[in-house]
Design an enzyme around this catalytic site. Structure first.
Site, PDB file in Angstrom:
ATOM      1  N   LEU A 126      -4.272   0.856  -8.410  1.00 11.70           N
ATOM      2  CA  LEU A 126      -5.541   0.633  -9.098  1.00 11.70           C
ATOM      3  C   LEU A 126      -6.729   1.013  -8.217  1.00 11.70           C
ATOM      4  O   LEU A 126      -7.608   1.760  -8.624  1.00 11.70           O
ATOM      5  CB  LEU A 126      -5.643  -0.833  -9.536  1.00 11.70           C
ATOM      6  CG  LEU A 126      -6.943  -1.269 -10.212  1.00 11.70           C
ATOM      7  CD1 LEU A 126      -7.144  -0.535 -11.541  1.00 11.70           C
ATOM      8  CD2 LEU A 126      -6.939  -2.790 -10.444  1.00 11.70           C
ATOM      9  N   SER A 133     -13.405  -3.525  -5.590  1.00 16.78           N
ATOM     10  CA  SER A 133     -13.760  -4.638  -6.466  1.00 16.78           C
ATOM     11  C   SER A 133     -14.233  -4.146  -7.830  1.00 16.78           C
ATOM     12  O   SER A 133     -13.975  -4.780  -8.850  1.00 16.78           O
ATOM     13  CB  SER A 133     -14.853  -5.489  -5.814  1.00 16.78           C
ATOM     14  OG  SER A 133     -14.376  -6.089  -4.624  1.00 16.78           O
ATOM     15  N   TRP A 157      -5.339   1.891  -0.501  1.00 12.33           N
ATOM     16  CA  TRP A 157      -4.840   0.549  -0.204  1.00 12.33           C
ATOM     17  C   TRP A 157      -3.647   0.186  -1.090  1.00 12.33           C
ATOM     18  O   TRP A 157      -3.538  -0.934  -1.581  1.00 12.33           O
ATOM     19  CB  TRP A 157      -5.955  -0.504  -0.365  1.00 12.33           C
ATOM     20  CG  TRP A 157      -7.173  -0.182   0.423  1.00 12.33           C
ATOM     21  CD1 TRP A 157      -8.388   0.199  -0.064  1.00 12.33           C
ATOM     22  CD2 TRP A 157      -7.303  -0.180   1.853  1.00 12.33           C
ATOM     23  NE1 TRP A 157      -9.261   0.442   0.967  1.00 12.33           N
ATOM     24  CE2 TRP A 157      -8.623   0.212   2.155  1.00 12.33           C
ATOM     25  CE3 TRP A 157      -6.421  -0.469   2.906  1.00 12.33           C
ATOM     26  CZ2 TRP A 157      -9.091   0.327   3.459  1.00 12.33           C
ATOM     27  CZ3 TRP A 157      -6.892  -0.363   4.200  1.00 12.33           C
ATOM     28  CH2 TRP A 157      -8.209   0.027   4.466  1.00 12.33           C
ATOM     29  N   THR A 159      -0.172  -0.906  -1.608  1.00 11.61           N
ATOM     30  CA  THR A 159       1.016  -1.530  -1.010  1.00 11.61           C
ATOM     31  C   THR A 159       2.258  -0.828  -1.542  1.00 11.61           C
ATOM     32  O   THR A 159       2.359  -0.567  -2.747  1.00 11.61           O
ATOM     33  CB  THR A 159       1.055  -3.021  -1.353  1.00 11.61           C
ATOM     34  OG1 THR A 159      -0.123  -3.645  -0.848  1.00 11.61           O
ATOM     35  CG2 THR A 159       2.273  -3.693  -0.752  1.00 11.61           C
ATOM     36  N   GLU A 363      -6.000  -8.509  -3.873  1.00 12.56           N
ATOM     37  CA  GLU A 363      -5.963  -9.042  -5.257  1.00 12.56           C
ATOM     38  C   GLU A 363      -7.312  -9.619  -5.676  1.00 12.56           C
ATOM     39  O   GLU A 363      -7.384 -10.629  -6.366  1.00 12.56           O
ATOM     40  CB  GLU A 363      -4.864 -10.105  -5.410  1.00 12.56           C
ATOM     41  CG  GLU A 363      -3.480  -9.669  -5.003  1.00 12.56           C
ATOM     42  CD  GLU A 363      -2.854  -8.651  -5.934  1.00 12.56           C
ATOM     43  OE1 GLU A 363      -3.582  -8.069  -6.766  1.00 12.56           O
ATOM     44  OE2 GLU A 363      -1.641  -8.407  -5.812  1.00 12.56           O
TER      45      GLU A 363
END
Length: 379
Positions: A126, A133, A157, A159, A363
Site C-alpha cells: 500500500l 499516512s 516499506w 514487509t 500500520e
C-alpha cells in the site's frame, strides 16, 4: 512469566501451549543469529504455517483454523515475547490474506489453503515513497489492457518485499482520491515486479522491508480483487484488523522486557540485597506491569468486539496507540533497570528497545491513531 489468561475454549489453551512450545523449541535459539545477519526466517514461518498458526482467524473451510481474534492476538503476543520479527511477519501475512478471503473471486479463493497454510507468503503493498499516512494519494497506476493490468510505480516499506510469493498491489485505476484505487493480486514472478534491496533498520533486522519497483508489470485481468475502485475500502478493512496484530506484538514485546527485567532485579545485588527490593526499582516494575495489563485489556476488548461483529475500528486504534506507547516506555525502563548491562547486546532488552520504536510507526503512525480516535469522539 506465564500470564494468567481467560481463554474461551480448552482448544485455545492448547493452542497457546503449542505456541509457547514452538517459541521455545524453534525460535528462541535462532533469533540472535538471524537478527545479527539480517536474514529473513522463511523456514521458521513455514514451520508455524504447518503447525496451523498462519491462518488462525480464517474459516476452516478456507484452510484456516477458525479461531476468534481474541485467541489469535494472544498467539501473536506469545510469539512477540520471543521474536518480534516472527510475530510481525505472522501479523503481516495474516493481513495479506484478508483481501482474497473477504473480497476474492471463487477462483482466487482456491489459493487460500496455500496462503493460510503458510506454503505461500504474502505482502501488503500500500505505502509509497511519497504516500505513507496519506494512502489515498498513492500514484502507482494500473492501466487496463485486454489481457492484463499494466502497473507502473513504486511501493515502499513493504514487509516481505523480495520474500513474498504474492503481493496485494494497491493501484490507481481511476481518478484521484480513494474511489480511484483498486487492489490487484500479483505473483512474485510477475514480469516487471522488481524488489529492491532491504532497508537497513534500527531493529527488526530479520524482517526488513523493501521497496517494490513496478516497471510495466503485467498482472492478469482476473487478478482484480473486489470491484474496480474498491481497493481503498479493502485496504482500510485490512488495516483495522492489522492494528490489532501490531498491538498484540507490542504487548508481547513489553511482557518479554518486563519478564527479563524482573529476573535481573531478583538476581542482581547491590548494597547487600537484590536491586528489586529497592523501592525506586520496585515501583518501576509495578508501573510496567500495570501498563502492560491495561494495554492487554484494551487489545482484548477490541478483538472481542470484532469477534462479535460489532464496530471495532476506534477501539483497534486505541489499542494500537496505547500498546505501542507502552512497549516504548517499558523497554526504555527495562534498559534502565539493567543499567549498563541493558545497553549491551548481551542482553535482549537492548534489541527490544530498538524494536519497540517501529511499532509506533507501522500500520498507521500513532499520530494517525489519535486522529482516528479524535474524529470518532467528535462525530
Amino acid at each position: 512469566m506465564t500470564v494468567d489468561r481467560l481463554l474461551p475454549t480448552p482448544e485455545a489453551h492448547d493452542l497457546l501451549d503449542l505456541t509457547r512450545e514452538l517459541a521455545t523449541r524453534e525460535l528462541a535459539g535462532k533469533v540472535d543469529d538471524f537478527e545479527a545477519r539480517g536474514e529473513f526466517p522463511r523456514e521458521a514461518l513455514r514451520t508455524l504455517g504447518r503447525s496451523g498458526l498462519l491462518g488462525l482467524p480464517y474459516p476452516e473451510e478456507a484452510g484456516g483454523a477458525g479461531q476468534p481474534y481474541e485467541v489469535y492476538v494472544q498467539v501473536l503476543e506469545v510469539l512477540a515475547g520471543t521474536w518480534l520479527g516472527i510475530a510481525e511477519a505472522v501479523s503481516v501475512h495474516t493481513l495479506s490474506c484478508l483481501p482474497v478471503a473477504f473480497f476474492g473471486t471463487a477462483e482466487q479463493r482456491k489459493m487460500l489453503p496455500d496462503m493460510l497454510g503458510g506454503e505461500t507468503l504474502g505482502a501488503f503493498a500500500l505505502s509509497e515513497p511519497q504516500g505513507g499516512s496519506d494512502a489515498a494519494s498513492l500514484t502507482t497506476r494500473a492501466v487496463a489492457e485486454p489481457d492484463a493490468w499494466v502497473v507502473t510505480g513504486t511501493k515502499a516499506w513493504i514487509t516481505h518485499g523480495g520474500q513474498a510469493d504474492f503481493y496485494n498491489l494497491f493501484c490507481r485505476t481511476g481518478g484521484p482520491g480513494p474511489k480511484g484505487i483498486s487492489c490487484l493480486l500479483a505473483d512474485a514472478a510477475t514480469p516487471g515486479l522488481l524488489p529492491q534491496q532491504p532497508e537497513r533498520l534500527m531493529g527488526l533486522r530479520s524482517s526488513a522491508p523493501a521497496q517494490i519497483v513496478l516497471e510495466e508489470a503485467r498482472v492478469p485481468r482476473d487478478r482484480l480483487v473486489g470491484a474496480e475502485g474498491e481497493g481503498f475500502a479493502i485496504a482500510m478493512k485490512a488495516l483495522d484488523a492489522g492494528r490489532l496484530g501490531i498491538a498484540a506484538c507490542a504487548v508481547g514485546l513489553a511482557q518479554g522486557a518486563l519478564d527479563h527485567a524482573i529476573g535481573y532485579a531478583r538476581e542482581r545485588e547491590q548494597f547487600g540485597q537484590p536491586i528489586g527490593r529497592f523501592q525506586g526499582l520496585g515501583f518501576m516494575l509495578a508501573d510496567m506491569g500495570t501498563q502492560i495489563s491495561a494495554a492487554r485489556a484494551l487489545l482484548l476488548n477490541a478483538a472481542r468486539l470484532k469477534d462479535a461483529g460489532r464496530p471495532f475500528s476506534t477501539e483497534a486504534a486505541k489499542a494500537k496507540l496505547f500498546a505501542t506507547d507502552v512497549a516504548m516506555r517499558v523497554t526504555t525502563d527495562a534498559v534502565q533497570i539493567l543499567g549498563g548491562a541493558g545497553y549491551v547486546s548481551d542482553h535482549p532488552v537492548e534489541r527490544w528497545f530498538r524494536e519497540a520504536k517501529v511499532l509506533q510507526i507501522v500500520e498507521g503512525t500513532n499520530q494517525i491513531q489519535r486522529m482516528v480516535i479524535a474524529r470518532s469522539l467528535l462525530g
